[in-house]
Design a protein around this motif. Structure first.
Motif, PDB file in Angstrom:
ATOM      1  N   ASN A 114       1.593   3.274  -3.512  1.00 45.94           N
ATOM      2  CA  ASN A 114       0.711   4.541  -3.408  1.00 45.94           C
ATOM      3  C   ASN A 114       1.372   5.972  -3.410  1.00 45.94           C
ATOM      4  O   ASN A 114       0.810   7.030  -3.190  1.00 45.94           O
ATOM      5  CB  ASN A 114      -0.490   4.385  -2.705  1.00 45.94           C
ATOM      6  CG  ASN A 114      -1.558   3.196  -3.224  1.00 45.94           C
ATOM      7  OD1 ASN A 114      -2.340   3.621  -4.177  1.00 45.94           O
ATOM      8  ND2 ASN A 114      -1.401   2.128  -2.721  1.00 45.94           N
ATOM      9  N   GLU A 128      -4.147   8.390   0.430  1.00 46.20           N
ATOM     10  CA  GLU A 128      -4.784   7.864   1.736  1.00 46.20           C
ATOM     11  C   GLU A 128      -4.394   6.394   1.970  1.00 46.20           C
ATOM     12  O   GLU A 128      -4.593   6.033   3.074  1.00 46.20           O
ATOM     13  CB  GLU A 128      -6.312   8.224   1.662  1.00 46.20           C
ATOM     14  CG  GLU A 128      -6.737   9.622   1.543  1.00 46.20           C
ATOM     15  CD  GLU A 128      -6.627   9.885   0.170  1.00 46.20           C
ATOM     16  OE1 GLU A 128      -6.331   9.497  -0.689  1.00 46.20           O
ATOM     17  OE2 GLU A 128      -7.287  11.324   0.030  1.00 46.20           O
ATOM     18  N   LEU A 129      -4.297   5.646   0.965  1.00 51.00           N
ATOM     19  CA  LEU A 129      -3.876   4.214   0.987  1.00 51.00           C
ATOM     20  C   LEU A 129      -2.404   4.058   1.733  1.00 51.00           C
ATOM     21  O   LEU A 129      -2.380   3.159   2.212  1.00 51.00           O
ATOM     22  CB  LEU A 129      -4.191   3.434  -0.176  1.00 51.00           C
ATOM     23  CG  LEU A 129      -4.335   1.970  -0.250  1.00 51.00           C
ATOM     24  CD1 LEU A 129      -5.135   1.475   0.927  1.00 51.00           C
ATOM     25  CD2 LEU A 129      -4.398   1.572  -1.788  1.00 51.00           C
ATOM     26  N   ALA A 164      -4.987   1.348 -16.260  1.00 52.56           N
ATOM     27  CA  ALA A 164      -4.493   2.131 -15.147  1.00 52.56           C
ATOM     28  C   ALA A 164      -5.032   2.391 -14.050  1.00 52.56           C
ATOM     29  O   ALA A 164      -6.475   2.331 -13.941  1.00 52.56           O
ATOM     30  CB  ALA A 164      -4.504   3.506 -16.067  1.00 52.56           C
ATOM     31  N   LEU A 165      -4.326   2.301 -12.899  1.00 52.54           N
ATOM     32  CA  LEU A 165      -4.802   2.488 -11.489  1.00 52.54           C
ATOM     33  C   LEU A 165      -4.216   3.372 -10.832  1.00 52.54           C
ATOM     34  O   LEU A 165      -2.948   3.140 -10.470  1.00 52.54           O
ATOM     35  CB  LEU A 165      -4.661   1.147 -10.884  1.00 52.54           C
ATOM     36  CG  LEU A 165      -5.452  -0.044 -11.277  1.00 52.54           C
ATOM     37  CD1 LEU A 165      -5.013  -1.498 -10.513  1.00 52.54           C
ATOM     38  CD2 LEU A 165      -6.918   0.084 -11.247  1.00 52.54           C
ATOM     39  N   PRO A 166      -4.881   4.565 -10.426  1.00 52.47           N
ATOM     40  CA  PRO A 166      -4.144   5.829  -9.890  1.00 52.47           C
ATOM     41  C   PRO A 166      -3.814   5.492  -8.603  1.00 52.47           C
ATOM     42  O   PRO A 166      -4.413   4.589  -7.978  1.00 52.47           O
ATOM     43  CB  PRO A 166      -5.106   6.784 -10.020  1.00 52.47           C
ATOM     44  CG  PRO A 166      -6.097   6.525 -10.914  1.00 52.47           C
ATOM     45  CD  PRO A 166      -6.217   4.941 -10.804  1.00 52.47           C
ATOM     46  N   GLN A 167      -2.757   6.136  -8.283  1.00 51.27           N
ATOM     47  CA  GLN A 167      -2.233   6.082  -6.956  1.00 51.27           C
ATOM     48  C   GLN A 167      -3.357   6.887  -5.891  1.00 51.27           C
ATOM     49  O   GLN A 167      -4.006   7.795  -6.454  1.00 51.27           O
ATOM     50  CB  GLN A 167      -0.864   6.693  -6.724  1.00 51.27           C
ATOM     51  CG  GLN A 167       0.074   6.094  -7.195  1.00 51.27           C
ATOM     52  CD  GLN A 167       1.651   6.526  -7.342  1.00 51.27           C
ATOM     53  OE1 GLN A 167       1.823   7.646  -7.339  1.00 51.27           O
ATOM     54  NE2 GLN A 167       2.583   5.673  -7.017  1.00 51.27           N
ATOM     55  N   ILE A 168      -3.231   6.193  -4.651  1.00 51.54           N
ATOM     56  CA  ILE A 168      -4.261   6.954  -3.809  1.00 51.54           C
ATOM     57  C   ILE A 168      -3.451   7.247  -2.395  1.00 51.54           C
ATOM     58  O   ILE A 168      -3.188   6.234  -1.424  1.00 51.54           O
ATOM     59  CB  ILE A 168      -5.259   5.922  -3.293  1.00 51.54           C
ATOM     60  CG1 ILE A 168      -6.221   5.536  -4.678  1.00 51.54           C
ATOM     61  CG2 ILE A 168      -6.372   6.710  -2.292  1.00 51.54           C
ATOM     62  CD1 ILE A 168      -7.242   4.449  -4.153  1.00 51.54           C
ATOM     63  N   ALA A 178      -0.796   1.261  -9.437  1.00 54.36           N
ATOM     64  CA  ALA A 178      -0.872   1.037  -8.052  1.00 54.36           C
ATOM     65  C   ALA A 178      -1.030  -0.166  -7.533  1.00 54.36           C
ATOM     66  O   ALA A 178      -0.987  -0.440  -6.360  1.00 54.36           O
ATOM     67  CB  ALA A 178      -1.887   2.152  -7.589  1.00 54.36           C
ATOM     68  N   GLU A 179      -1.147  -1.164  -8.461  1.00 57.87           N
ATOM     69  CA  GLU A 179      -1.163  -2.471  -8.115  1.00 57.87           C
ATOM     70  C   GLU A 179      -0.410  -3.244  -8.739  1.00 57.87           C
ATOM     71  O   GLU A 179      -0.080  -2.971 -10.052  1.00 57.87           O
ATOM     72  CB  GLU A 179      -2.697  -3.174  -8.255  1.00 57.87           C
ATOM     73  CG  GLU A 179      -3.852  -2.487  -7.407  1.00 57.87           C
ATOM     74  CD  GLU A 179      -3.808  -2.988  -5.908  1.00 57.87           C
ATOM     75  OE1 GLU A 179      -3.464  -4.463  -5.920  1.00 57.87           O
ATOM     76  OE2 GLU A 179      -4.568  -2.302  -5.089  1.00 57.87           O
ATOM     77  N   ARG A 182      -2.838   4.686   4.998  1.00 56.69           N
ATOM     78  CA  ARG A 182      -3.545   3.431   5.715  1.00 56.69           C
ATOM     79  C   ARG A 182      -2.373   2.463   5.830  1.00 56.69           C
ATOM     80  O   ARG A 182      -2.119   1.679   7.141  1.00 56.69           O
ATOM     81  CB  ARG A 182      -4.617   2.755   4.905  1.00 56.69           C
ATOM     82  CG  ARG A 182      -5.344   1.593   5.543  1.00 56.69           C
ATOM     83  CD  ARG A 182      -6.216   1.163   4.441  1.00 56.69           C
ATOM     84  NE  ARG A 182      -7.393   1.804   4.515  1.00 56.69           N
ATOM     85  CZ  ARG A 182      -8.491   1.088   3.652  1.00 56.69           C
ATOM     86  NH1 ARG A 182      -8.341  -0.071   3.273  1.00 56.69           N
ATOM     87  NH2 ARG A 182      -9.479   2.132   3.184  1.00 56.69           N
ATOM     88  N   TYR A 220       0.778  -1.225   0.022  1.00 57.28           N
ATOM     89  CA  TYR A 220       0.191   0.024  -0.142  1.00 57.28           C
ATOM     90  C   TYR A 220       0.875   1.122   0.021  1.00 57.28           C
ATOM     91  O   TYR A 220       0.606   2.317  -0.793  1.00 57.28           O
ATOM     92  CB  TYR A 220      -1.077  -0.025   1.323  1.00 57.28           C
ATOM     93  CG  TYR A 220      -2.043  -1.037   1.269  1.00 57.28           C
ATOM     94  CD1 TYR A 220      -2.479  -1.590   0.058  1.00 57.28           C
ATOM     95  CD2 TYR A 220      -2.932  -0.942   2.233  1.00 57.28           C
ATOM     96  CE1 TYR A 220      -3.838  -2.149   0.121  1.00 57.28           C
ATOM     97  CE2 TYR A 220      -3.842  -1.565   2.622  1.00 57.28           C
ATOM     98  CZ  TYR A 220      -4.593  -2.499   1.310  1.00 57.28           C
ATOM     99  OH  TYR A 220      -5.927  -3.109   1.357  1.00 57.28           O
TER     100      TYR A 220
END
Lengths: 210, 210
Positions: B114, B136-137, B130-134, B123-124, B140, B110
């Motif tokens: 991220n 807040e993750l 496409a999976l954008p970074q988060i 991000a995975e 976490r 995580y």
């Protein structure tokens, strides 16, 4: 021994289906997840992780993690094998099981835990410090779920069961995942014909009712 | 057979340490993750998931997932056992392995995926849309990492190795996780004395250099 269980959660169901396929009977105690019993002091003394399932052995030792509990029973009762017999079967079943967990189940958990109000500040399963929900992670989960379903549908166009010609722990994992996802409002797309064929066959086994 | 490998990623390292502990030699081919070779067309023909490690068998079939590859070799070469011999050892090792993966390794991923700019829109791990970074993750993940380290330190106050008296796949998983986390700037706190004792012992084994 005693299995700490819960009626609607996916991980306890994975163990129940496994035990039904093996014909193994175990005393069960239901933990009331809706009222947070898994995070109550008495249950945290049994499983400090605050999760079900947990298997309490006669020695008092507690095994947790659904796959670990199933592998424990598999070592006690090898027949019929649900984790494979040959090295290749073992490798295939483990590989598919982990792919379903890491790509599909994780995606469904991202969605459910980060969007359903009941999981506010409990955005990961088990006992943690407060973990706020992240709406963008539910979005990410939806994207991952679509890609996972496509890959699983392609796979099930190649073989009757997820890891080959016979029903295995990978099918149990996939069944639990698909049904859990549908509760997270991630239903199967209409064109997932191979998954639908497989889902009907897996759901028709008596173990699916466990 | 051929193992598709990469020098700094945690999952290939898990397989290399495992093979070194077992004394198994396998031909390896390095995939250049820094230049995205895992997502290149030639490699995607080998492993459509776009991840390392992957084990190409002489039949052409490819097994992926580090734990699946190790269990395949364990079935081929049972001695010395790294996944346990008795049902109880098997249950304990699987349970701890999964806890380390789900609580510790997931937390480190995580954070890293991220927050590090090189993983923007990836991000995975593996091939996804496409999976954008988060951000807040990543936050976490830091919270989860602290809780995980506390739990692992407590555990290693009870036994020499993660799952009991002998070194196992759970120790390999923990070593890879702790070292990976330190690269994600999640170092061990000063008071994690039990983990530090264990980390020194695990790192002193020749396999840690694999």
């Amino acid at each position: 021994m005693k299995l700490y269980d819960a009626p609607w959660a996916p991980s306890p169901r994975r163990v129940r289906i496994y035990l039904a396929e093996k014909g193994i009977e175990v005393e069960r105690k239901t933990i009331d997840l809706r009222n947070g019993e898994q995070l109550s002091d008495p249950y945290l003394k049994i499983n400090p992780r605050g999760a079900v399932p947990a298997l309490e052995l006669d020695s008092g030792e507690v095994l947790n993690e659904s796959a670990a509990i199933c592998r424990y029973f598999e070592a006690l009762h090898p027949e019929p094998p649900l984790f494979g017999s040959t090295p290749l079967e073992i490798g295939r079943i483990t590989s598919w099981t982990r792919r379903i967990e890491g790509d599909g189940y994780a995606a469904a958990v991202y969605v459910l835990r980060n969007s359903v109000p009941a999981f506010a500040d409990r955005a990961e399963a088990g006992k943690w410090p407060a973990l706020p929900q992240i709406p963008e992670l539910a979005t990410r989960g939806s994207i991952m779920w679509s890609a996972f379903v496509d890959a699983l549908d392609e796979r099930l166009g190649e073989s009757d069961w997820v890891a080959g010609d016979t029903y295995s722990f990978a099918d149990i994992t996939a069944l639990v995942t698909i049904d859990f996802a549908s509760r997270a409002k991630l239903p199967l797309p209409d064109d997932a014909a191979n998954i639908r064929r497989w889902h009907e066959a897996a759901s028709a086994r008596p173990s699916a009712e466990a």
